[in-house]
Design a protein around this motif. Sequence first.
Motif, PDB file in Angstrom:
ATOM      1  N   LEU A  12      12.020  -8.240 -28.078  1.00  0.00           N
ATOM      2  CA  LEU A  12      11.398  -8.015 -26.836  1.00  0.00           C
ATOM      3  C   LEU A  12      12.284  -7.883 -25.594  1.00  0.00           C
ATOM      4  O   LEU A  12      12.133  -7.027 -24.997  1.00  0.00           O
ATOM      5  CB  LEU A  12      10.185  -9.190 -26.362  1.00  0.00           C
ATOM      6  N   ILE A  13      13.067  -8.845 -25.322  1.00  0.00           N
ATOM      7  CA  ILE A  13      13.853  -9.037 -24.409  1.00  0.00           C
ATOM      8  C   ILE A  13      15.132  -8.061 -24.296  1.00  0.00           C
ATOM      9  O   ILE A  13      15.708  -7.263 -23.698  1.00  0.00           O
ATOM     10  CB  ILE A  13      14.074 -10.278 -23.729  1.00  0.00           C
ATOM     11  N   ARG A  16      15.803  -4.353 -24.217  1.00  0.00           N
ATOM     12  CA  ARG A  16      16.260  -3.424 -23.027  1.00  0.00           C
ATOM     13  C   ARG A  16      17.559  -2.748 -23.116  1.00  0.00           C
ATOM     14  O   ARG A  16      17.521  -1.801 -22.385  1.00  0.00           O
ATOM     15  CB  ARG A  16      16.103  -4.546 -21.846  1.00  0.00           C
ATOM     16  N   LEU A  31      19.159  -8.482 -15.823  1.00  0.00           N
ATOM     17  CA  LEU A  31      19.443  -7.026 -15.879  1.00  0.00           C
ATOM     18  C   LEU A  31      19.842  -6.536 -14.386  1.00  0.00           C
ATOM     19  O   LEU A  31      19.227  -6.771 -13.571  1.00  0.00           O
ATOM     20  CB  LEU A  31      18.095  -6.251 -16.036  1.00  0.00           C
ATOM     21  N   HIS A  32      21.215  -6.210 -14.363  1.00  0.00           N
ATOM     22  CA  HIS A  32      21.640  -5.733 -13.102  1.00  0.00           C
ATOM     23  C   HIS A  32      21.662  -4.199 -13.249  1.00  0.00           C
ATOM     24  O   HIS A  32      22.058  -3.561 -14.183  1.00  0.00           O
ATOM     25  CB  HIS A  32      23.208  -6.234 -13.047  1.00  0.00           C
ATOM     26  N   GLY A  39      14.503   5.234  -8.722  1.00  0.00           N
ATOM     27  CA  GLY A  39      13.334   4.720  -9.247  1.00  0.00           C
ATOM     28  C   GLY A  39      12.211   4.187  -8.282  1.00  0.00           C
ATOM     29  O   GLY A  39      11.158   4.409  -8.540  1.00  0.00           O
ATOM     30  N   ASP A  40      12.862   3.905  -7.233  1.00  0.00           N
ATOM     31  CA  ASP A  40      11.828   3.320  -6.399  1.00  0.00           C
ATOM     32  C   ASP A  40      11.677   3.972  -5.185  1.00  0.00           C
ATOM     33  O   ASP A  40      11.550   3.673  -3.647  1.00  0.00           O
ATOM     34  CB  ASP A  40      12.144   1.872  -5.823  1.00  0.00           C
ATOM     35  N   TYR A  43       9.012   3.365  -2.381  1.00  0.00           N
ATOM     36  CA  TYR A  43       8.945   2.370  -1.122  1.00  0.00           C
ATOM     37  C   TYR A  43       9.855   3.034   0.042  1.00  0.00           C
ATOM     38  O   TYR A  43       9.467   2.889   1.067  1.00  0.00           O
ATOM     39  CB  TYR A  43       9.727   1.124  -1.476  1.00  0.00           C
TER      40      TYR A  43
ATOM     41  N   ALA B 191      12.246 -10.802 -14.590  1.00  0.00           N
ATOM     42  CA  ALA B 191      12.963  -9.816 -15.389  1.00  0.00           C
ATOM     43  C   ALA B 191      13.207  -9.962 -16.952  1.00  0.00           C
ATOM     44  O   ALA B 191      12.988  -9.019 -17.797  1.00  0.00           O
ATOM     45  CB  ALA B 191      14.240  -9.592 -14.615  1.00  0.00           C
ATOM     46  N   SER B 193      11.001 -11.541 -18.556  1.00  0.00           N
ATOM     47  CA  SER B 193       9.856 -11.516 -19.255  1.00  0.00           C
ATOM     48  C   SER B 193       9.456 -10.049 -19.433  1.00  0.00           C
ATOM     49  O   SER B 193       8.563  -9.941 -20.373  1.00  0.00           O
ATOM     50  CB  SER B 193       8.814 -12.283 -18.348  1.00  0.00           C
ATOM     51  N   CYS B 194      10.285  -9.082 -18.960  1.00  0.00           N
ATOM     52  CA  CYS B 194       9.519  -7.676 -18.964  1.00  0.00           C
ATOM     53  C   CYS B 194       9.962  -7.236 -20.269  1.00  0.00           C
ATOM     54  O   CYS B 194      11.043  -6.770 -20.527  1.00  0.00           O
ATOM     55  CB  CYS B 194      10.128  -6.884 -17.894  1.00  0.00           C
ATOM     56  N   PRO B 195       8.859  -6.700 -20.914  1.00  0.00           N
ATOM     57  CA  PRO B 195       9.199  -5.976 -22.402  1.00  0.00           C
ATOM     58  C   PRO B 195       9.802  -4.767 -22.111  1.00  0.00           C
ATOM     59  O   PRO B 195      10.400  -4.105 -23.190  1.00  0.00           O
ATOM     60  CB  PRO B 195       7.896  -5.885 -22.975  1.00  0.00           C
ATOM     61  N   GLY B 197      11.744  -3.551 -19.570  1.00  0.00           N
ATOM     62  CA  GLY B 197      12.987  -3.478 -19.055  1.00  0.00           C
ATOM     63  C   GLY B 197      12.881  -2.758 -17.602  1.00  0.00           C
ATOM     64  O   GLY B 197      13.745  -2.163 -17.330  1.00  0.00           O
ATOM     65  N   ILE B 199      12.331  -4.586 -14.857  1.00  0.00           N
ATOM     66  CA  ILE B 199      12.653  -5.298 -13.656  1.00  0.00           C
ATOM     67  C   ILE B 199      14.304  -5.525 -13.514  1.00  0.00           C
ATOM     68  O   ILE B 199      14.780  -5.823 -14.678  1.00  0.00           O
ATOM     69  CB  ILE B 199      11.985  -6.660 -13.539  1.00  0.00           C
ATOM     70  N   TYR B 200      14.856  -5.242 -12.634  1.00  0.00           N
ATOM     71  CA  TYR B 200      16.247  -5.139 -12.436  1.00  0.00           C
ATOM     72  C   TYR B 200      16.577  -5.952 -11.167  1.00  0.00           C
ATOM     73  O   TYR B 200      15.875  -6.079 -10.147  1.00  0.00           O
ATOM     74  CB  TYR B 200      16.786  -3.876 -12.844  1.00  0.00           C
ATOM     75  N   LYS B 201      17.775  -6.372 -11.229  1.00  0.00           N
ATOM     76  CA  LYS B 201      18.480  -7.051  -9.941  1.00  0.00           C
ATOM     77  C   LYS B 201      19.310  -6.085  -9.698  1.00  0.00           C
ATOM     78  O   LYS B 201      20.338  -5.736 -10.498  1.00  0.00           O
ATOM     79  CB  LYS B 201      19.163  -8.199 -10.542  1.00  0.00           C
ATOM     80  N   LEU B 209      14.002  -5.691  -8.413  1.00  0.00           N
ATOM     81  CA  LEU B 209      12.990  -4.560  -7.867  1.00  0.00           C
ATOM     82  C   LEU B 209      12.173  -4.284  -9.388  1.00  0.00           C
ATOM     83  O   LEU B 209      12.981  -4.707 -10.528  1.00  0.00           O
ATOM     84  CB  LEU B 209      13.555  -3.417  -7.519  1.00  0.00           C
ATOM     85  N   VAL B 210      11.060  -3.692  -9.175  1.00  0.00           N
ATOM     86  CA  VAL B 210      10.238  -3.061 -10.438  1.00  0.00           C
ATOM     87  C   VAL B 210      10.493  -1.607 -10.325  1.00  0.00           C
ATOM     88  O   VAL B 210      10.172  -1.209  -9.206  1.00  0.00           O
ATOM     89  CB  VAL B 210       8.865  -3.547 -10.405  1.00  0.00           C
ATOM     90  N   ASP B 211      11.121  -0.832 -11.353  1.00  0.00           N
ATOM     91  CA  ASP B 211      11.169   0.367 -11.528  1.00  0.00           C
ATOM     92  C   ASP B 211       9.643   0.821 -11.919  1.00  0.00           C
ATOM     93  O   ASP B 211       9.128   0.736 -13.098  1.00  0.00           O
ATOM     94  CB  ASP B 211      12.199   0.616 -12.570  1.00  0.00           C
ATOM     95  N   GLN B 212       9.396   1.636 -10.715  1.00  0.00           N
ATOM     96  CA  GLN B 212       7.895   2.034 -10.974  1.00  0.00           C
ATOM     97  C   GLN B 212       7.931   3.058 -12.044  1.00  0.00           C
ATOM     98  O   GLN B 212       6.538   3.209 -12.440  1.00  0.00           O
ATOM     99  CB  GLN B 212       7.585   2.551  -9.642  1.00  0.00           C
ATOM    100  N   ASP B 213       8.849   3.673 -12.488  1.00  0.00           N
ATOM    101  CA  ASP B 213       8.699   4.837 -13.495  1.00  0.00           C
ATOM    102  C   ASP B 213       8.812   3.848 -15.071  1.00  0.00           C
ATOM    103  O   ASP B 213       7.900   4.582 -15.795  1.00  0.00           O
ATOM    104  CB  ASP B 213       9.838   5.657 -13.464  1.00  0.00           C
ATOM    105  N   ARG B 214       9.306   3.057 -14.910  1.00  0.00           N
ATOM    106  CA  ARG B 214       9.343   2.429 -16.266  1.00  0.00           C
ATOM    107  C   ARG B 214       8.427   1.279 -16.590  1.00  0.00           C
ATOM    108  O   ARG B 214       7.914   1.041 -17.617  1.00  0.00           O
ATOM    109  CB  ARG B 214      10.759   1.421 -16.346  1.00  0.00           C
ATOM    110  N   GLU B 240       3.829  -4.884  -8.711  1.00  0.00           N
ATOM    111  CA  GLU B 240       4.498  -4.340  -7.660  1.00  0.00           C
ATOM    112  C   GLU B 240       5.246  -5.499  -6.988  1.00  0.00           C
ATOM    113  O   GLU B 240       4.728  -6.976  -7.279  1.00  0.00           O
ATOM    114  CB  GLU B 240       3.792  -3.663  -6.407  1.00  0.00           C
TER     115      GLU B 240
END
Lengths: 1230, 457
Positions: A12-13, A16, A31-32, A39-40, A43, B191, B193-195, B197, B199-201, B209-214, B240
Motif C-alpha cells: 500500500l504505502i 508509492r 514522501l518528499h 499539482g496544486d 490554490y 502522507a 497513510s495515503c494509498p 501517494g 500527499i507529499y512534503k 500538500l495533497v496533490d489534487q490530481d493524484r 484538502e
Amino acid sequence: MTDLENQLQKALIGGRRFFTKAEVSDDLRTLHKHGGRQGDVFYRDRWSHDKVVRSTHGVNCTGSCSWKVYVKDGIITWEAQQTDYPSAGPDRPEYEPRGCPRGAAFSWYTYSPTRVRYPYVRGVLLDLFRAAKQQYGDPVVAWGSIVQDEEKARAYKKARGKGGLVRASWDEVAEIVAAAHVYTVKRWGPDRIAGFSPIPAMSPVSYASGSRFLELIGAPMLSFYDWYADLPNASPQMFGDQTDVPESGDWWDAGYLIMWGSNVPMTRTPDAHWMTEARYRGQKVVAVAPDYAENVKFADEWVTTAPGTDGALAMAMGHVVLKEFFVEKNVAFFNDYNKQYTDLPHLICLERTADGVYRPGKYLVAGDLDHPEGGAENAMWKPAVIDAGTGEVRIPQGAIGHRFGDEGLGKWNLELGDIDPALTMYDGVRESVEVELPRFDEPDGKVRHHRRGVPVARVGDRLVTTVLDLMLAQYGVPRDGLPGEWPTGYDDPAGPSTPAWQATHTGVPAAQVERLAREWAQNAIDTEGRGMILMGAGVNHWFHSDQIYRAMLVLTTITGCQGRNGGGWAHYVGQEKIRPIMGFQHMAFALDWHRPPRHMNQTAYWYVNTSQYRYDTFTADDLDSGTGVFAGKSVMDLLAQSVRLGWSPSYPTFDRSSLQLADDAEAAGMEAPAYVASELKAGNLRFAVEDPEHEDNHPRILSLWRSNLLGSSAKGNEYFLRHLLGTDSAATAVEAPPEMRPKDVVWADKAAEGRLDLLTTLDFRMTSSTIFSDVVLPAATWYEKHDLSTTDMHPFIHSFNPAIAPPWQTKSDWDTWKVIAKKFSELAVDHLGTRKDVVAKPLWHDTAEAMATEHGVVKDWKLGPDHPDGCDPVPGKTMPVIAVVERDYTQVYEKMTSIGPLLEKVGMLTKGVAYDVAREVDILRTRNGVVHGGAGDGQPKVETDVQMADAMLHLAGVSNGHLATQGFRFLEKRTGTRLADLAAEHEGKQITFADTQVAPVPVITSPEWSGSESGGRRYAPFTINIERKKPFHTLTGRQQFYVDHDWFIGMGEMLPVYRPPLNMTALFGEAPIGEQNELGVSVRYLTPHNKWSIHSEYQDNLFMLSLSRGGQSVWVSDRDAAKVGIKDNDWIEMVNRNGVVAARAIVSHRMPEGTVYMHHAQDRLIDVPLTERDGKRGGIHNSLTRILMKPNHLVGGYAQLAYFFNYIGPIGNNRDEVTMIRRRTAKVEY
Amino acid sequence: MRVMSQMAMVMNLDKCIGCHTCSVTCKQAWTNRAGTEYVWFNNVETRPGLGYPRTYEDQEEWQGGWVRKPNGRIALRAGGRLKKLLTIFSNPKLPSIQDYYEPWTYDYETLLSSPQTDTFPVARPKSLISGKDMNVEWSANWDDDLGGSHEHAARDVMLRGIEDKVKLEFEQTFMFYLPRICEHCLNPSCAASCPSGAIYKREEDGIVLVDQDRCRGWRMCVSGCPYKKIYFNHKTGKAEKCTFCYPRIEVGIPTVCAETCVGRLRYIGLVLYDADKVLEAASIEDEHDLYDAQRACFLDPEDPDVQRAAEAAGIPADWIEAARKSPVWALINRYEVALPLHPEYRTMPMVWYIPPLSPVVDVIRDTGEDAEERGNLFAAIDALRIPVEYLANLFTAGDPEPVTRVLKKLAAMRSYMRDINLGREPDESIPAAVGMSGEDMYEMFRLLAIAKYDERY
C-alpha cells in the motif's frame, strides 16, 4: 506486526515509490517532492487577484481598522488587514494588524441574500400613495390625504413589520420621502422630523449626508452616546469633558492596569494585544468581572464582583488609599497634584438644617465674600480655597469665571502662584462639626443617614470645610478627635466604605481589596501616575453608572494618574473620537449655512415619544435623599422642568409649529425671544413635552441610516412598536396609577399609537429596522464608497474607498440624501418657499450660557417671579435660547452641496475656541471647485463624498496644522500659558483625502482634544491640562469631585456614594432574584457586547453564525439552569413586564449564579420562533428593557453641567433589569 | 547529516485572545466554496473543550498518528492492518459530518420577499447538506468560551486522568484558546497513510500538500492524521488541507492566519533539521523524551558545520540566513519556551506553542499575598488557574516539568522587566534563576512583546 500485515503495508504505502517521481524515504514514512507548482495550481489560482483596495468598516465599532479588500474579475473576494500603520515607536509594539473576525467576514454581505438591492416600500402604503397621487396629482397633497385619513393611516401602520415590502423605483421612493418631509414641515413644522445615525467617527461623510439635509430643513438630529448609555455622565461632571481617553498604544505605558467591566479581547479585539504585551514589561493586570470573561484569562487576578456593585468595590479601594496615603502618610506626589489639579482643597459651605445638623452645601465663591475679588467680574463663578501658610481665603485662577469676560484674559490657567491651598482644615482640629451624610446601601436603595465629623474653619459667618475633608467623612476614614460614627477598622462591615463593608455587597474578599488598593497607590508613586483603569459597559450601563464611575475616578485622580501617559481612566464603550471634530461638526450640522442646529437627547426623546413615561412608577421621590427636592414629582415632571429652564433640548419643542411661531411673532410685532417668553408666561404657548400624547406634538418622520434602532439600541423595544409604530407589541406593563402620574404634564386617557407617519431606513442588509420601515432604501456597503475613519483607539486618519461600484440599484448614503434633497427642493417651490423658523436651544457648555445658574440654585419661571424659587422667563438665562433662522426650502439641495457663507462671515467655534477659516474656505474653492448659480454661488463645492471628506479635513485642527496652531494661539491669550508650540511642528501640514488613501496618517495635536501627541508621543487625555496648566472645563477649572447643584445635593450625590442596582421588585413588582415560580427562575438580566457581532452588524453573517450557536442565545449558569431543568441548547423563554424573548440557552459554569447574559443586538430575524406565551415572533434583547432616566442627568445651565450634543444627558441604561427564565415546553413553531 | 529546511510556526498561546480572526480570514481566502463549507483549515478551540472535530484527540477512537511497537519501530496506529485494506471503501475511522458540524445557511430571502403576514418574518436555518430545515445543534466552534461546559468541556479527552485537578465550577474556572492549523509534520502520518501517494512534503520548505490530481479520495489521510487537519471535499471527492499558504509564502508574504492575527502571536520561520534523525527521534521509547528528541533533530543554524552541510544539500544562502534569523528557532531552541502539540503522536509536528499563564487561584488571592512579589514569583506558577497537568497533556505527553519551566521563564521575564520599566536597577538573579542571562531575557522580551512585523516573520 505480522508478516502479512507488513507486506500489505509495503504494497500500500511502498507502492508509492513506483508511481511517483518524488523521493520516498527508505523507511517508507514520508514522501518528499520538490515544488508542487503543477499539482496544486488550484490554490495558486485561488490566491490570484486583480487589485487590492484600502477600505474599512463603519459605524459603532471603535476599531477603525484599515483593511485590504481583494477584488478579482470585478467581484469582491475577501479581505485582510492592512499592516502599514506608521510606527508607534521603536521600543514598543505596533498597531498592525488591526481587525477582528467580524470585520474579516464583512465581504459576505456584498452578495448575500440579505442584501437590499432595490428600493422597497410597504405594499399597503405604496398602493395608497399611487391612488392618492392619481387623485390629487400633487405628491405633497397626496401624502397629506393619507396621513390625515385615520383609517388609511392605521392600515399601513398596522402592517409594519409584517412583510409585504414591494419594489419601487428610485424616482417614486424619493418622491414619497420628499413629499412626506415637505408636508410635515408645512403642516407641523420641521422639528416634527428627526434623523438618527450613530457615532460618526467611523464614517463622518456618511453620517453628514442625512444630518446635513435634516439640519438644513430644521429637523433635529438625535444623539447616540447618551442614548446608548455609553456616555459616562461622570466625565462631564468631573472633567467638564464629554469623554477623552488614551489610545490603546498608551496601555503599554501603564505600570498597573485594571480592566474593570471592560472585556478587552471581545470588545477591543484589535487593541487587546497592547494589554497582553504590556504584561511582559512587568505590568500588573487585574480583571474585575462577574463572569470568567475572555479578558480574565490574561489577568494576574480575577476580582469577581456581583453585577452592579462595582461602586462599593471602588469606594473601599478609595477608603484604603485615603487612609493609608492621605491620613496616615503624607505623599508629596499626591498632595501637590491634588492642590493644583483637583478641587480637593476647595471650600464647601456647611448648611445647618432645621434639626441642627450640618449638610454639605455650596462651594464658597468670591462673590459670597467681602474680599478684594468679591466685586470682580463673574465673582459668583470663582471658588475659594484657604492658604495653608497664611490661613487667608484665596481665589485661585482657572475657574469658569476666568474663562469668560475681559478680566479673565490671560488668567484662565492652573498656576497657583503664591497660593498654597490647604487640602484639609484638620490641623490638630481647630473646630469640627458633624455632617449628615447619605447612604443608600440598603437593598431597597433608599436613603439612610449617618453623621461623621469634619474639621471646619469660619469664613465670616460661614462654616466651611474642604472637599477632601468631606471626602474622608464620606469614605469613613477616621481621624483622631473627629466626632461621629466611624468604622472601627478595615474589618468593620457596618458602615461605608470599608473593605469588609464592600465584601457584603460585592462578594470580593476584603483582604484582596486592601492589597489591590495599596498596590494601586504604591504603583502610582513608583511610576509617577502610571496606573490605568480600562472601564467599560459592564460598569457603565447601570442606572447609577455616574456614581460607579465617580468612585472609580477618585482612584485614578487622587493618585495623580490623570493626564499621564500610561495613567488614568480609559473609558472604552461607545467613546468614538471624531478626530477632525471641528470640520465634522460644521459640515454635518450645516453650520456653514444656519446656526444654531437642532440637537436632541435621544433617551428623553423616546421616553416621551414612545410613551414609556406612562409606565414609569419610579417616581423622582425614590431618588432624593430625604431632602424633599423632588417632592411629589415624577421623572417626567423633572424632564419638563429641565426643558423649560433651558437645561435639556426638546423637539418637537412647542405645541405650535416653529414656522408658525415666527409668523406669529412678526404679526405681534415682537422679536421672537420676547414673544416666546411672553406667550409662555401667559400660558398661550406650551412645551410639547407637557402634552406628549396630543397629535400636535407628535414626531412624524424618522429616518435611520447607518443605524438599526429597532434591532439594537431601542430600550423598551415593545413600547416603540406599540406607541411609535402602531404595530404588534409584547409589553404587558400597566400604566402608572393616578398618584404616580406626572403633575405638570397632561395625562391623556389613552396613549397615542402609531405616532410616526413615515419611517425610512437606508441599509445594505435586512434588519429589525428595515422590516418595520415604510420605505427601505438600498445602501452601498463600506466597500463601495469613499469616507473617512478615525477612532480614539489609535491616532490615525484613514479612508474608505470603493472596491467596486455600488451594485444593483444601491447608492451611498451621500448620494441617497442628495436625491432626496433635490426632490424636496423641487416640491418646496409650491409648498414652502422661504420661511422663518424659531429654534429653541438649551444653554450650551463651553459658552458663557453655562453661567446661568449661580450656585446651582434652581429657579423656575413657571412659579412666577414672586415665588421664592421662581423667576421670570428670560431666554438664554432661565429658559432656552430662542433664535430665528431663515430657511429657503427651495435651495436645500444647493446648500447641501456647497459650503455656506457663515464660515467666512463668523468663523468657527469649537469647545470655546474661535477660528478664522477664510484661508481654508479659499483653499477649498480651489481644491473642490466653485458653484455657479443658486444659493451657493461662488462657494466651494461639496457635491461628492470626497469633496466633503476634504472639507472636513481642511476645517479641523487635527488634520490642518495651520488651524491647530491658530486655535492654540487663541487659547494662549485666554490662559496666558504657552501652547502653540504643541502644534508648531506641524503648522504646515495639511492631511488631504488623497493622503488617507495611501496609508493611515497620524493626526496633529489640536485644541480640539486635551492630549498632546507632539513629538510622536502616544495620546493620553488631559496631558495638556496637566503639563500646560490649561484648566478643565469645569466650575473650578479643576477635576471636580464635588458637585453642588441643588439636584445633586438633593439626591445626596455631591460626592461619590455607593448606590446599588435598582430594586426591580420594590419598584415594579418583578420577582426577586433567585425566586422560582411557574415562569421559571428570576435572574439579573444583562446584555453585554457580543463576541460574534458588532452590535447588530454581523450577527446575521453566516460565518459568525457558523462559529457560534446559529441564532439568538442566552448564557446561563449551570446552577441556575439546574434549578429549572434547562440543558445546553434548550429553547428557553424569558418574560418580564416589558416583553418576551425566545432563544436558546448556553449553559456554562463560567457564568455566576443569578445572572444571565443575552448578548445584545442579536436582532430578531435569525431563527427566532413564535413565543410560547403570545404565539408572536420572539423579541430582541431590548424587549425586556425600558427607559429609566436619572434626574441629575437632566441638570443644565450650570458650568460643566450644561448641554451639548452627546456630552451630557439622561442615558438609556439597561443593566438593572431582571427577568424570569424557563425551559420552553411548547412545540417550536415559526 | 542530511540537512533539510522546514517552514514552521510558533503560536504564543499566552497572547491568544480567542477572536477567531485567523479562522475567518483563512476560510474566506481558501475554503469559502462548495464542498468545503464545513472545512476550517484554521480553527480555534476553547480548552477545556472538545475541539474540532469533536474529540479528535481521542486516538483510541480515531486511531490517528503513529504508535511505537514493542520492537521499537513505529507504525501507523490505524495502518498496516489487514482490516484496513479490506475496509478501504468504507473507512470506519472517520469523523462523520456531525463530528465536524452540519453546515447550514438561512432562508434570508424571506426577510425581503415575505408577503404581508400576521407576524414578523424570520430566516430559518437550512442544511447545506440536505437543503432542509434543520435544528442547529453543533457548529464549528460550539463550545466556545466554555459554552455547554458540563456536556462538552467535561468530555475533553485531555482531562482524562486529571479529573481530580479540574473542577468545572465557577470558582475554579479557567480556559484558554488553542488555534490550530496543519502541523506540517516532519513525520506526517497522513502522507504515510495515503494509498495513492498523493500527499507529499515539499523538499525545499517541508510544507505538506495533497496533490489534487493524484488524490483518489480514499480518505485514509483523514484517519491517519491525529490532528484531523485533512478534510474531505465532498464536492470534488478529494482531500484538502492547510497549504501553509504556499502561494503567499513563495512570494515572501506570511500565511493568512499569521498576518491577520490581531493578537500578534504567530511567528513563522525556517528551521534546519537533520532528516536522518527523524525516524530515530520519532521512535524513542519514553513519550516524555519526544520533546527533547525532536529538538535534537533541529540543527543550529549558527554552527558552521551545519551551514556547510546545508549549502552542500543545495539550500540557498538566503535560506540559511533566514534560518539564522528564525524566530521559530529562537523560541524553540534558544529560549526553549515553545512546545510541540501532542508529541506523543510521534508525527514530529512543526507548529509549536508557548503555553499560557493564567490568573492565580483564589487561595492566593484571599490571603492577600502579591503574586508579583518576588518571593511568590514561582510559587504562583503552581497556583495558576490552568493546571500544569492539563497543559502537559497537550504539549509534553503529560510531563509537567517542561511546561513549568516555560511558565517560570515567562513569569521571570515579567518580574525582571518590571524593574526596567520602572527605571530601577534590573535584578540579574531573576533570569539566572531560570537559567537565562539578562541579555537573553531582554531579547526574549523583545521578541514576545514588541514583536515587530519583520521579527515575527
